[in-house]
Design a protein around this motif. Structure first.
Motif, PDB file in Angstrom:
ATOM      1  N   MET A   1       0.822  -1.228   0.000  1.00  9.94           N
ATOM      2  CA  MET A   1       0.000   0.000   0.000  1.00  9.94           C
ATOM      3  C   MET A   1       0.846   1.264   0.000  1.00  9.94           C
ATOM      4  O   MET A   1       1.822   1.328   0.720  1.00  9.94           O
ATOM      5  N   ILE A   2       0.437   2.221  -0.780  1.00 13.60           N
ATOM      6  CA  ILE A   2       1.225   3.462  -0.826  1.00 13.60           C
ATOM      7  C   ILE A   2       0.908   4.314   0.405  1.00 13.60           C
ATOM      8  O   ILE A   2      -0.271   4.497   0.740  1.00 13.60           O
ATOM      9  N   ASN A   3       1.942   4.792   1.052  1.00 11.21           N
ATOM     10  CA  ASN A   3       1.717   5.660   2.206  1.00 11.21           C
ATOM     11  C   ASN A   3       1.667   7.126   1.740  1.00 11.21           C
ATOM     12  O   ASN A   3       2.686   7.815   1.647  1.00 11.21           O
ATOM     13  N   TYR A   4       0.457   7.579   1.442  1.00 11.73           N
ATOM     14  CA  TYR A   4       0.303   8.943   0.911  1.00 11.73           C
ATOM     15  C   TYR A   4       0.691  10.000   1.933  1.00 11.73           C
ATOM     16  O   TYR A   4       1.224  11.048   1.590  1.00 11.73           O
ATOM     17  N   ASN A   5       0.417   9.682   3.212  1.00  9.60           N
ATOM     18  CA  ASN A   5       0.763  10.640   4.257  1.00  9.60           C
ATOM     19  C   ASN A   5       2.238  10.973   4.241  1.00  9.60           C
ATOM     20  O   ASN A   5       2.627  12.141   4.355  1.00  9.60           O
ATOM     21  N   GLU A   6       3.011   9.916   4.062  1.00  4.01           N
ATOM     22  CA  GLU A   6       4.464  10.090   4.041  1.00  4.01           C
ATOM     23  C   GLU A   6       4.870  10.986   2.852  1.00  4.01           C
ATOM     24  O   GLU A   6       5.673  11.898   2.998  1.00  4.01           O
ATOM     25  N   ILE A   7       4.262  10.720   1.689  1.00  5.42           N
ATOM     26  CA  ILE A   7       4.586  11.543   0.505  1.00  5.42           C
ATOM     27  C   ILE A   7       4.209  13.002   0.771  1.00  5.42           C
ATOM     28  O   ILE A   7       4.966  13.932   0.491  1.00  5.42           O
ATOM     29  N   LEU A   8       3.023  13.195   1.342  1.00  5.73           N
ATOM     30  CA  LEU A   8       2.524  14.568   1.524  1.00  5.73           C
ATOM     31  C   LEU A   8       3.310  15.340   2.577  1.00  5.73           C
ATOM     32  O   LEU A   8       3.237  16.562   2.631  1.00  5.73           O
ATOM     33  N   GLU A   9       4.036  14.634   3.420  1.00  8.43           N
ATOM     34  CA  GLU A   9       4.838  15.329   4.436  1.00  8.43           C
ATOM     35  C   GLU A   9       6.211  15.748   3.913  1.00  8.43           C
ATOM     36  O   GLU A   9       6.928  16.511   4.551  1.00  8.43           O
ATOM     37  N   LYS A  10       6.592  15.228   2.729  1.00  2.45           N
ATOM     38  CA  LYS A  10       7.949  15.516   2.230  1.00  2.45           C
ATOM     39  C   LYS A  10       8.123  16.974   1.809  1.00  2.45           C
ATOM     40  O   LYS A  10       7.176  17.610   1.362  1.00  2.45           O
ATOM     41  N   ASP A  11       9.356  17.469   1.879  1.00  5.00           N
ATOM     42  CA  ASP A  11       9.623  18.842   1.466  1.00  5.00           C
ATOM     43  C   ASP A  11       9.679  18.972  -0.050  1.00  5.00           C
ATOM     44  O   ASP A  11       9.287  19.975  -0.626  1.00  5.00           O
ATOM     45  N   GLU A  12      10.222  17.934  -0.695  1.00  2.12           N
ATOM     46  CA  GLU A  12      10.309  17.980  -2.168  1.00  2.12           C
ATOM     47  C   GLU A  12       9.735  16.704  -2.754  1.00  2.12           C
ATOM     48  O   GLU A  12       9.930  15.632  -2.189  1.00  2.12           O
ATOM     49  N   LEU A  13       9.042  16.853  -3.879  1.00  5.06           N
ATOM     50  CA  LEU A  13       8.451  15.674  -4.501  1.00  5.06           C
ATOM     51  C   LEU A  13       9.189  15.325  -5.785  1.00  5.06           C
ATOM     52  O   LEU A  13       9.453  16.187  -6.617  1.00  5.06           O
ATOM     53  N   GLY A  14       9.510  14.048  -5.936  1.00  3.79           N
ATOM     54  CA  GLY A  14      10.166  13.577  -7.159  1.00  3.79           C
ATOM     55  C   GLY A  14       9.118  13.102  -8.155  1.00  3.79           C
ATOM     56  O   GLY A  14       7.918  13.072  -7.866  1.00  3.79           O
ATOM     57  N   ARG A  15       9.591  12.740  -9.338  1.00  2.00           N
ATOM     58  CA  ARG A  15       8.708  12.305 -10.417  1.00  2.00           C
ATOM     59  C   ARG A  15       7.761  11.164  -9.992  1.00  2.00           C
ATOM     60  O   ARG A  15       6.561  11.208 -10.254  1.00  2.00           O
TER      61      ARG A  15
END
Ligand code: SAH
Ligand code: SF4
Length: 363
Positions: A1-15
């Motif tokens: 499962m993708i952890n969207y919360n973790e992605i949304l907390e990041k400072d920079e988003l990659g491709r």
């Protein structure tokens, strides 16, 4: 499962992360929109700014394959709004504290057109004592023309790249020098050189587009370091050549949903830019503009074109509010903005904070 919360907390988003977010399901996307709304509140305030939109003319020398007012569409009454009517509309916007107007038109590149626009800018500046902010959306012009219009007082310019993918661009336009990807890109650079706050954007859900193109579009806007963005779902027009591919499109609700996700992801990545809730959003969903505001947009462009011309500026079908006068629209829009949890920035230019920050760091 993708952890969207973790992605949304990041400072920079990659491709890869951008792609994951754009592919979110309706249920999951609620957290994306919530995050974008928080970023908006923190960096540009929960304020919506109005730009009164004047659709100056539907004469166009170009033949973009998606557009209802393209040159070769002869099933259309062509019009030009007179100077007097433009000034009347601008006066309406000014007196009602909109603080900014957008002059948009089909694209013409002639000395007569340049002169008319220059004279209009000068008249608007004089009438409003320089108070109203002027945005232009008049297509590709030379650097000298951009400089002339900027010197006269226009401050922002919208020129969508339409798609950042060269191959896709070639499928959406005739292949000639009037519709050249590199020329469009150069026009965006020229606008920046002329001193404008530069806005660009793309259409979402056009034929032949895949998710990867949209990931590229977000990266393009980030790397170009744009000040403003206007994006909207592609909406078919039966008189335009791309209509023949209508059967292969995503349903309009999905094009709309994808646009909302594009707005939210862009807000998270480019925190302090201005993002428009486009008219095409409203055309695809009754609450389209409110939803766009919640997902991170902060600009609305109420149509102030005199009613008699409205029916003829049909870039796409089902355009909202074509039979309303500006005054009618005014009554419903503030209520709509409040519904999205924002207040209206009455009397404020609402310039792109990103532009100001960019200027400060350049100095
Ligand atoms: N002629 C200028 C400005 C007017 S067109 C220019 O092209 O830049 C403004 C925008 O309308 C275009 O950038 C395009 O993205 C959008 N548009 C045109 N046809 C459309 C359609 N069928 N569906 C959705 N948006 C459309
Ligand atoms: Fe003309 Fe703009 Fe329509 Fe292209 S998108 S045909 S340039 S009005």
């Amino acid at each position: 499962m993708i952890n969207y919360n973790e992605i949304l907390e990041k400072d920079e988003l990659g491709r890869d992360e951008i792609r994951e977010l754009l592919a979110m399901s309706f249920e999951d996307a609620k957290q994306l929109f919530k995050k974008a709304n928080e970023v908006k509140e923190k960096y540009v305030d929960k304020k919506t700014y109005f730009r009164g939109l004047v659709e100056l003319s539907n004469y166009c020398a170009k033949n973009c394959l998606y557009c209802g007012i393209r040159k070769d569409n002869h099933d259309l009454v062509r019009y030009i709004v007179s100077d007097e009517d433009v000034l009347k509309s601008v006066r309406f916007a000014w007196e009602n504290n909109y603080a900014s107007v957008v002059i948009q038109s089909g694209e013409l590149q002639s000395p007569a057109f340049t002169k008319r626009i220059s004279s209009l800018i000068a008249q608007i500046m004089e009438m409003t004592k320089g108070e109203i902010g002027i945005t232009l959306s008049l297509g590709e012009q030379t650097l000298d023309v951009y400089k002339e219009w900027h010197e006269l007082g226009a401050r922002r310019y919208l020129l969508r790249i339409e798609t950042s993918n060269r191959q896709l661009y070639a499928k959406l336009h005739p292949n000639d020098e009037l519709h050249d990807y590199d020329r469009r890109l150069q026009a965006l650079r020229d606008l920046r050189q002329a001193g404008f706050q530069v806005g660009t954007g793309v259409m979402i859900g056009v034929p032949f587009q895949i998710l990867e193109h949209l990931v590229d579009d977000i990266i393009f806007m980030r790397d170009f370091d744009i000040d403003m963005c206007g994006m909207g779902p592609y909406i078919e027009h039966r008189s335009a050549p791309l209509f023949q591919f209508s059967g292969s499109l995503l349903p309009l609700e999905e094009r709309f949903f994808l646009t909302l996700k594009m707005i939210a992801v862009l807000r998270i990545i480019m925190k302090d830019i201005n993002i428009a809730a486009s008219t095409a959003m409203q055309a695809s969903d009754k609450l389209g503009r409110e939803k766009a505001l919640y997902a991170g947009a902060n600009i609305i462009m109420p149509n102030i074109t005199p009613g008699v011309y409205r029916d003829f500026y049909k870039l796409y079908e089902n355009k909202p509010c074509t039979d309303e006068q500006a005054e009618d629209c005014l009554n419903c829009i503030e209520a709509r903005v409040t519904l999205a949890g924002d207040s209206v920035g009455w009397g404020e230019h609402g310039d792109s904070p990103h532009f100001k920050n960019r200027m400060n760091s350049d100095n």
